[in-house]
Write an enzyme that holds these catalytic residues in place. Structure first.
Site, mmCIF file in Angstrom:
data_model
loop_
_atom_site.group_PDB
_atom_site.id
_atom_site.type_symbol
_atom_site.label_atom_id
_atom_site.label_comp_id
_atom_site.label_asym_id
_atom_site.label_seq_id
_atom_site.Cartn_x
_atom_site.Cartn_y
_atom_site.Cartn_z
ATOM 1 N N GLU A 1 0.828 -1.226 0.000
ATOM 2 C CA GLU A 1 0.000 0.000 0.000
ATOM 3 C C GLU A 1 0.856 1.267 0.000
ATOM 4 O O GLU A 1 0.925 1.993 0.997
ATOM 5 C CB GLU A 1 -0.913 0.005 1.229
ATOM 6 C CG GLU A 1 -1.895 -1.153 1.234
ATOM 7 C CD GLU A 1 -2.832 -1.151 2.435
ATOM 8 O OE1 GLU A 1 -2.461 -0.596 3.482
ATOM 9 O OE2 GLU A 1 -3.935 -1.708 2.319
ATOM 10 N N GLU B 1 -5.318 -8.032 -0.918
ATOM 11 C CA GLU B 1 -5.999 -8.106 0.377
ATOM 12 C C GLU B 1 -7.481 -7.853 0.189
ATOM 13 O O GLU B 1 -7.868 -6.932 -0.529
ATOM 14 C CB GLU B 1 -5.486 -7.018 1.338
ATOM 15 C CG GLU B 1 -4.097 -7.214 1.827
ATOM 16 C CD GLU B 1 -3.664 -6.132 2.815
ATOM 17 O OE1 GLU B 1 -4.515 -5.562 3.534
ATOM 18 O OE2 GLU B 1 -2.463 -5.848 2.859
HETATM 19 C C1 BG6 Z 1 -4.398 -2.996 5.144
HETATM 20 C C2 BG6 Z 1 -3.027 -3.352 5.657
HETATM 21 O O1 BG6 Z 1 -4.477 -1.622 5.009
HETATM 22 O O2 BG6 Z 1 -5.486 -3.310 5.953
HETATM 23 C C3 BG6 Z 1 -2.987 -4.516 6.635
HETATM 24 O O3 BG6 Z 1 -2.143 -3.632 4.582
HETATM 25 C C4 BG6 Z 1 -4.160 -4.401 7.580
HETATM 26 O O4 BG6 Z 1 -1.738 -4.505 7.290
HETATM 27 C C5 BG6 Z 1 -5.442 -4.457 6.776
HETATM 28 O O5 BG6 Z 1 -4.151 -5.342 8.620
HETATM 29 C C6 BG6 Z 1 -6.703 -4.469 7.624
HETATM 30 O O6 BG6 Z 1 -6.688 -3.393 8.510
HETATM 31 P P1 BG6 Z 1 -6.941 -3.587 10.065
HETATM 32 O O7 BG6 Z 1 -6.724 -2.240 10.647
HETATM 33 O O8 BG6 Z 1 -8.333 -4.059 10.224
HETATM 34 O O9 BG6 Z 1 -5.950 -4.584 10.504
#
Ligand code: BG6
Length: 487
Positions: free
Chosen positions: A193, A386
């Site tokens: 990201e 993701e």
């Molecule tokens: C993304 C990141 O922005 O979101 C991850 O690359 C992160 O590291 C994921 O865990 C989900 O966000 P969160 O705050 O729910 O863990």
């Protein structure tokens, strides 16, 4: 050509990040890193944990963290203990039929201080063993080379990514990874990201706001250094490993205009340009887009470039474009709009969408739109690095975990992916975020779980750290077996 669904070799997988899953923060010669220093205040309410003050790093918090030698109130230091459980985790991934594992390498495990002359052999061995374990089951490897965590020494001595010297340290690290893992890794991603440099500068470019005289200037200068490091990494990868695949990634913030009022439409255009397109335009097209000139002028930002920088960007664009996708938001020219949370950002709420317990709004159609937009713009293969749902799960006495909400979330997003492929998008893989429960990045807690595999640990790190299969584990296994047809 008629497309009917997922291609035969589609890469179904799962993703994690070293700082959130590994633990073992001071084992095997690893140095302290920036994520090890983010504290958790266990007694806060969810709303307080979602506040900007909570998520913001300050000099005082950072200095206090460095004095704590143990785990203290720093959940990233224990993670899900994958450092000592990796064989068990990979066996579970294999049982599910996973084709690819996206993981990040911890820079501080390889170069504990970031500027060391020689890499840490124990760190190198750890990942070699882990990769061998994946290969045993035929699981491909997608490596994120930097997922937020940088050795603290690079912040203390050099001030993070605003210092151009970080490019050299990063490229040395990249060279070490390529030398050691050229036959092990299938896909390389230099930066997780990369737009985090703007929406969360501590995570993205290792800046602490109260230390910066001109914060915005430092942020964009630091981003420029990451862009150059990215281009040099693509160059090195292609030279050292002909045919290797190197990508870029953003946290994709898909924006809808609130109304057909032209002012809302213009706001939407700018939101898309400044939060999304800028980054992928530089890395996939190979130059700073013209629309940023006006943005920089109006915000008094002056990027210092060295001779040859623009040529480097042009000569070494990425091979594929990846993104994370969790929610969408609304663009409006009006100040009055209801807000909601998103990953490390506060977003305008969309009245047509449902929200998770953490306020993130579920929008599978937005994923189809995003896939079409990205492919249409760059004509390069696309990867969803993701996607997933963070929720509170309950471990029942019989060790089952029923998570129909997660299955619903995944199902509708996978259906949207299939539609996008039929639309003509060259989508080649999908890795569910937090395939195994890990410490949440934004709220720094275990309770916000994403996994299809449950890890028995609480926010403070108490628990057996035993692994259990959730209902979604069996569901994802069937999805993979049927190549996305049985949902
Ligand atoms: C993304 C990141 O922005 O979101 C991850 O690359 C992160 O590291 C994921 O865990 C989900 O966000 P969160 O705050 O729910 O863990």
């Amino acid at each position: 050509m008629t497309r009917t669904g997922f291609p035969k070799d589609f890469l179904w997988g799962g993703a994690t990040a070293a700082s959130q899953v590994e633990g073992g923060f001071n084992e095997g010669g690893k140095g302290l890193d920036s994520q090890d220093c983010r504290p958790q205040y266990f007694n806060l309410s969810r709303q307080e944990k979602n506040s900007w003050e909570y998520k913001q790093m300050t000099s005082a918090k950072f200095e206090a963290a460095k004095k704590e030698a143990g785990i203290g109130n720093y959940p990233f230091r224990f993670g899900s203990e994958q450092y000592s459980h990796y064989k068990e985790d990979i066996a579970l991934f294999a049982e599910m039929g996973m084709k690819v594992y996206r993981l990040s390498i911890s820079w501080a495990r390889i170069y504990p201080n970031g500027d060391d002359e020689q890499p840490n052999k124990e760190g190198l061995k750890y990942y070699k063993d882990l990769f061998n374990e994946c290969h045993k089951y035929g699981i491909k490897i997608f490596v994120t080379m930097l997922h937020y965590a940088i050795p603290v020494n690079l912040m203390d001595r050099y001030g993070g990514w605003k210092n151009r010297k970080l490019i050299d340290f990063y490229v040395r690290y990249a060279k070490t990874l390529f030398e050691n893992y050229k036959d092990d890794v299938d896909y390389w991603l230099p930066f997780n990201e990369i737009n985090a440099g703007r929406f969360n500068p501590y995570n993205g470019v290792a800046l602490i706001k109260d230390q910066e005289e001109n914060y915005d200037q430092s942020v964009y200068q630091a981003l420029h250094h990451q862009f150059i490091a990215n281009a040099l990494t693509v160059k090195l990868a292609h030279e050292m490993m002909p045919g290797s695949k190197v990508g870029c990634m953003i946290a994709r913030f898909c924006h809808y205009a609130a109304t057909c009022d032209p002012r809302d439409q213009l706001t939407q255009l700018h939101d898309e340009q400044y939060t999304n397109w800028f980054y992928t335009d530089v890395l996939a097209r190979g130059s700073y887009p013209a629309y940023m000139d006006r943005f920089f002028d109006e915000n008094d930002i002056h990027i210092q470039m060295e001779e040859g920088d623009e040529e480097l960007l042009k000569a070494y664009p990425v091979d594929f474009v990846a993104f994370s996708y969790y929610f969408t938001q609304v663009s409006t020219a009006s100040e009055e709009w209801e807000k909601t949370d998103g990953n490390l950002v506060i977003a305008n709420k969309n009245p047509y969408l449902e929200s998770s317990e953490w306020g993130w709004q579920k929008d599978p159609t937005g994923l189809r739109i995003t896939l079409n937009q990205i492919y249409d713009r760059y004509q390069k293969p696309v990867f969803i690095a993701e996607n997933g749902l963070g929720a509170v799960d309950v471990l029942n006495e019989d060790k089952t975990i029923h998570d129909p909400y997660r299955i619903d979330y995944l199902r509708c997003h996978i259906e949207a992916m299939k539609e996008a492929i039929i639309d003509g998008v060259d989508l080649f893989g999908y890795t569910i975020w937090g395939i195994i429960d890990l410490v949440s990045c934004g709220s720094i807690e275990m309770s916000k779980r994403y996994g299809v595999i449950y890890v028995d640990a609480d926010d403070e790190g108490h628990g057996t750290f035993d692994r259990y299969k959730k209902d979604s584990f069996y569901w994802y296994k069937k999805c993979i077996e049927s190549n996305g047809e049985t949902l």
